[in-house]
Write a protein that holds these residues in place. Structure first.
Motif, PDB file in Angstrom:
ATOM      1  N   PHE A  24       2.671  11.528  -1.224  1.00 47.67           N
ATOM      2  CA  PHE A  24       3.672  11.564  -0.174  1.00 47.67           C
ATOM      3  C   PHE A  24       3.055  11.881   1.187  1.00 47.67           C
ATOM      4  O   PHE A  24       3.648  11.586   2.226  1.00 47.67           O
ATOM      5  CB  PHE A  24       4.753  12.590  -0.515  1.00 47.67           C
ATOM      6  CG  PHE A  24       5.429  12.331  -1.837  1.00 47.67           C
ATOM      7  CD1 PHE A  24       5.709  11.032  -2.244  1.00 47.67           C
ATOM      8  CD2 PHE A  24       5.781  13.383  -2.679  1.00 47.67           C
ATOM      9  CE1 PHE A  24       6.339  10.778  -3.459  1.00 47.67           C
ATOM     10  CE2 PHE A  24       6.408  13.140  -3.897  1.00 47.67           C
ATOM     11  CZ  PHE A  24       6.683  11.834  -4.291  1.00 47.67           C
ATOM     12  N   THR A  25       1.881  12.485   1.171  1.00 49.10           N
ATOM     13  CA  THR A  25       1.192  12.748   2.430  1.00 49.10           C
ATOM     14  C   THR A  25       0.830  11.446   3.124  1.00 49.10           C
ATOM     15  O   THR A  25       1.083  11.268   4.324  1.00 49.10           O
ATOM     16  CB  THR A  25      -0.085  13.575   2.177  1.00 49.10           C
ATOM     17  OG1 THR A  25       0.252  14.767   1.476  1.00 49.10           O
ATOM     18  CG2 THR A  25      -0.776  13.914   3.493  1.00 49.10           C
ATOM     19  N   LYS A  26       0.233  10.539   2.369  1.00 46.16           N
ATOM     20  CA  LYS A  26      -0.144   9.240   2.943  1.00 46.16           C
ATOM     21  C   LYS A  26       1.090   8.464   3.380  1.00 46.16           C
ATOM     22  O   LYS A  26       1.104   7.856   4.454  1.00 46.16           O
ATOM     23  CB  LYS A  26      -0.937   8.431   1.912  1.00 46.16           C
ATOM     24  CG  LYS A  26      -1.368   7.063   2.421  1.00 46.16           C
ATOM     25  CD  LYS A  26      -2.198   6.320   1.375  1.00 46.16           C
ATOM     26  CE  LYS A  26      -2.624   4.952   1.893  1.00 46.16           C
ATOM     27  NZ  LYS A  26      -3.464   4.218   0.905  1.00 46.16           N
ATOM     28  N   ARG A  27       2.121   8.511   2.567  1.00 48.07           N
ATOM     29  CA  ARG A  27       3.361   7.789   2.896  1.00 48.07           C
ATOM     30  C   ARG A  27       3.919   8.266   4.226  1.00 48.07           C
ATOM     31  O   ARG A  27       4.275   7.454   5.092  1.00 48.07           O
ATOM     32  CB  ARG A  27       4.383   7.989   1.781  1.00 48.07           C
ATOM     33  CG  ARG A  27       5.696   7.253   1.996  1.00 48.07           C
ATOM     34  CD  ARG A  27       6.703   7.562   0.903  1.00 48.07           C
ATOM     35  NE  ARG A  27       7.133   8.960   0.929  1.00 48.07           N
ATOM     36  CZ  ARG A  27       8.001   9.486   0.064  1.00 48.07           C
ATOM     37  NH1 ARG A  27       8.496   8.736  -0.914  1.00 48.07           N
ATOM     38  NH2 ARG A  27       8.345  10.755   0.154  1.00 48.07           N
TER      39      ARG A  27
ATOM     40  N   GLU B 256       4.687   7.402  10.031  1.00 46.78           N
ATOM     41  CA  GLU B 256       4.773   8.008  11.358  1.00 46.78           C
ATOM     42  C   GLU B 256       3.854   7.304  12.348  1.00 46.78           C
ATOM     43  O   GLU B 256       4.231   7.046  13.491  1.00 46.78           O
ATOM     44  CB  GLU B 256       4.425   9.498  11.278  1.00 46.78           C
ATOM     45  CG  GLU B 256       5.563  10.356  10.777  1.00 46.78           C
ATOM     46  CD  GLU B 256       6.800  10.243  11.648  1.00 46.78           C
ATOM     47  OE1 GLU B 256       6.737  10.623  12.844  1.00 46.78           O
ATOM     48  OE2 GLU B 256       7.832   9.746  11.161  1.00 46.78           O
ATOM     49  N   GLU B 257       2.645   6.979  11.926  1.00 52.10           N
ATOM     50  CA  GLU B 257       1.708   6.291  12.819  1.00 52.10           C
ATOM     51  C   GLU B 257       2.237   4.919  13.230  1.00 52.10           C
ATOM     52  O   GLU B 257       2.072   4.476  14.366  1.00 52.10           O
ATOM     53  CB  GLU B 257       0.339   6.146  12.151  1.00 52.10           C
ATOM     54  CG  GLU B 257      -0.438   7.444  12.027  1.00 52.10           C
ATOM     55  CD  GLU B 257      -0.739   8.074  13.366  1.00 52.10           C
ATOM     56  OE1 GLU B 257      -0.976   7.337  14.347  1.00 52.10           O
ATOM     57  OE2 GLU B 257      -0.716   9.322  13.449  1.00 52.10           O
TER      58      GLU B 257
ATOM     59  N   ASP C 182       0.828  -1.195   0.000  1.00 51.23           N
ATOM     60  CA  ASP C 182       0.000   0.000   0.000  1.00 51.23           C
ATOM     61  C   ASP C 182       0.868   1.254   0.000  1.00 51.23           C
ATOM     62  O   ASP C 182       0.588   2.235  -0.706  1.00 51.23           O
ATOM     63  CB  ASP C 182      -0.914  -0.017   1.231  1.00 51.23           C
ATOM     64  CG  ASP C 182      -1.996   1.046   1.170  1.00 51.23           C
ATOM     65  OD1 ASP C 182      -2.397   1.422   0.046  1.00 51.23           O
ATOM     66  OD2 ASP C 182      -2.446   1.490   2.235  1.00 51.23           O
ATOM     67  N   LEU C 183       1.932   1.238   0.793  1.00 48.20           N
ATOM     68  CA  LEU C 183       2.830   2.386   0.846  1.00 48.20           C
ATOM     69  C   LEU C 183       3.557   2.592  -0.479  1.00 48.20           C
ATOM     70  O   LEU C 183       3.768   3.728  -0.922  1.00 48.20           O
ATOM     71  CB  LEU C 183       3.838   2.191   1.983  1.00 48.20           C
ATOM     72  CG  LEU C 183       3.288   2.378   3.399  1.00 48.20           C
ATOM     73  CD1 LEU C 183       4.276   1.858   4.431  1.00 48.20           C
ATOM     74  CD2 LEU C 183       2.958   3.845   3.665  1.00 48.20           C
ATOM     75  N   LYS C 184       3.942   1.504  -1.111  1.00 52.08           N
ATOM     76  CA  LYS C 184       4.613   1.618  -2.413  1.00 52.08           C
ATOM     77  C   LYS C 184       3.650   2.177  -3.464  1.00 52.08           C
ATOM     78  O   LYS C 184       4.048   2.966  -4.337  1.00 52.08           O
ATOM     79  CB  LYS C 184       5.148   0.256  -2.851  1.00 52.08           C
ATOM     80  CG  LYS C 184       6.392  -0.189  -2.098  1.00 52.08           C
ATOM     81  CD  LYS C 184       6.949  -1.492  -2.652  1.00 52.08           C
ATOM     82  CE  LYS C 184       8.249  -1.880  -1.952  1.00 52.08           C
ATOM     83  NZ  LYS C 184       8.813  -3.142  -2.491  1.00 52.08           N
ATOM     84  N   GLN C 185       2.397   1.765  -3.395  1.00 56.15           N
ATOM     85  CA  GLN C 185       1.407   2.271  -4.338  1.00 56.15           C
ATOM     86  C   GLN C 185       1.179   3.770  -4.129  1.00 56.15           C
ATOM     87  O   GLN C 185       1.058   4.534  -5.099  1.00 56.15           O
ATOM     88  CB  GLN C 185       0.083   1.519  -4.171  1.00 56.15           C
ATOM     89  CG  GLN C 185      -0.953   1.823  -5.253  1.00 56.15           C
ATOM     90  CD  GLN C 185      -0.453   1.517  -6.653  1.00 56.15           C
ATOM     91  OE1 GLN C 185       0.156   0.482  -6.886  1.00 56.15           O
ATOM     92  NE2 GLN C 185      -0.703   2.430  -7.595  1.00 56.15           N
TER      93      GLN C 185
END
Length: 422
Positions: A372-375, A380-381, A362-365
């Motif tokens: 980059f916000t989601k990444r 961080e979470e 999911d992070l790679k997608q």
């Protein structure tokens, strides 16, 4: 509620939290159980070995401290290793040896030691269900002349060490044949100059030719494979290291062998984790020596620090574990030596567990979509997600003490075994 029930309950809650991100903790626990970890024997005896145990370390090596209970015999060292292994979770483990740990029936020099002198270790490994790795010993010996071994201009010196290297290959092949687990045979040499050399090419040419001669006999790769360990500099060879990182990376590439990355052998500002993806696009594989360079190559006991976390993340996120052999390499005589093994090994496993507990696809997608916000938000979470609860479950399932309770076992071992050695 019993302690075991509390651990399971905490795990079930953690499982739900990770599931919200699409991470299956059961799959992660199964994957972590397949991580093979090679434990270095020399932490247990301060790199003395059994060939000439009264010899002081030299050629750029030193061990600090004099904590009581150092292993002085093969029986003591294997007993200490057995105790450490019993406190490290997971079924896949190896023990890394050096030529100096041969158990001989008569006094032998390094170039005479062969497979027959490691039968003690093979028999022990079979009993413990572990594999064995090998390291030829190219230090702390009178044939290290002017800080040179395989790259020496003196042919007699080179010939001696070439034989040591050839014998180490035979020993590693014996390990693999007897145990059914490929033995990585690691090469590190201390050759170099304290001050600025005039000729930087010739020593490396001699080293290349010596290594090629060592490799002349083809051995079954199912039994053993060679790895080559570079270094930025060393004590006594501050100005020029023959076996540099570039030399060994190129040698490994052109000979289809493994390149060894020791976390303590680079400049303090270098991030070794950034090197994995670059090399493994081209190279056959890596041998990783996990160490902690507080002040460069100081070989402190591994802890769960940022450098180790980055190492694990890089290998997991890029799916490079299948091409990487993970081993420990440190020596600390200021603390209980058996505890040092346990602390370092468990920290390494925790780092890989933490790396696996992430929605990597999911992070790679998101990254591919320039989100980059989601990444950043997810990574961080994840830092405060309940990885500890999953780790405790892993320990429980593999019948090793959970949390710091293993220290009670070490304290009892120290009182009943280690204290009686002095």
């Amino acid at each position: 509620m019993t302690n075991e029930q509390a651990i399971h309950q905490a795990y079930e809650l953690a499982k739900e939290r990770y599931q919200e991100l699409g991470v299956d903790t059961e799959e992660v626990l199964a994957k972590l159980a397949q991580l093979s970890l090679s434990i270095h024997c020399w932490q247990g005896d301060d790199v003395h070995g059994f060939i000439n145990p009264e010899t002081d370390l030299k050629d750029g090596l030193t061990v600090s401290g004099s904590y009581p209970g150092r292993a002085k015999t093969p029986a003591q060292l294997t007993a200490d290793l057995k105790q450490a292994l019993a406190l490290i979770p997971g079924p896949k483990k190896k023990v890394a040896l050096h030529t100096i740990y041969a158990v001989t029936d008569r006094k032998k020099d390094l170039d005479e030691i062969g497979p027959e002198d490691f039968k003690y270790w093979v028999d022990w490994a079979k009993e413990q269900g572990v594999g064995l790795d090998m390291n030829g010993t190219f230090f702390s010996h009178q044939m290290v002349k002017n800080n040179f071994t395989l790259a020496s201009p003196d042919k007699a010196v080179r010939d001696f060490w070439i034989k040591v290297g050839k014998q180490s290959r035979q020993i590693a092949n014996y390990f693999g044949k007897e145990l059914g687990v490929q033995a990585v045979n690691n090469f590190w040499i201390p050759d170099g100059f304290k001050d600025n050399p005039i000729d930087k090419l010739s020593p490396r040419k001699r080293l290349m030719e010596s290594l090629d001669e060592i490799l002349a006999e083809e051995l079954p790769e199912a039994n053993t494979i060679e790895a080559y360990e570079g270094k930025l500099f060393g004590t006594g060879i501050e100005s020029y290291t023959v076996g540099s990182h570039e030399f060994y990376a190129n040698y490994a590439l052109t000979r289809n062998k493994l390149w060894t990355i020791d976390a303590g052998h680079f400049h303090p500002t270098e991030d070794v984790s950034d090197k994995f993806s670059s090399f493994l696009l081209f190279g056959k594989g890596l041998q990783l020596h996990v160490s902690r360079p507080v002040r460069w190559d100081s070989d402190h006991v591994v802890i769960l620090d940022d450098a180790l976390v980055r190492i694990a993340r890089s290998l997991v996120r890029d799916d490079l574990l299948a091409k990487t052999n993970v081993g420990l390499d440190f020596f600390d005589a200021t603390i209980n030596r058996v505890a040092a093994w346990v602390i370092g090994a468990r920290a390494t496993q925790k780092a890989f567990l933490q790396a696996m507990l992430a929605p990597i696809a999911d992070l790679k997608q998101a990254e591919l979509a320039f989100d980059f916000t989601k990444r950043l938000a997810l990574t961080e979470e994840l830092k405060t997600y309940p990885v500890g609860a999953v780790w405790d479950e892993f320990c429980l399932r593999h019948d090793v003490p959970v949390g710091s309770t293993w220290l009670k076992v070490i304290k009892n071992y120290e009182d009943t075994v280690l204290a009686k050695r002095n």
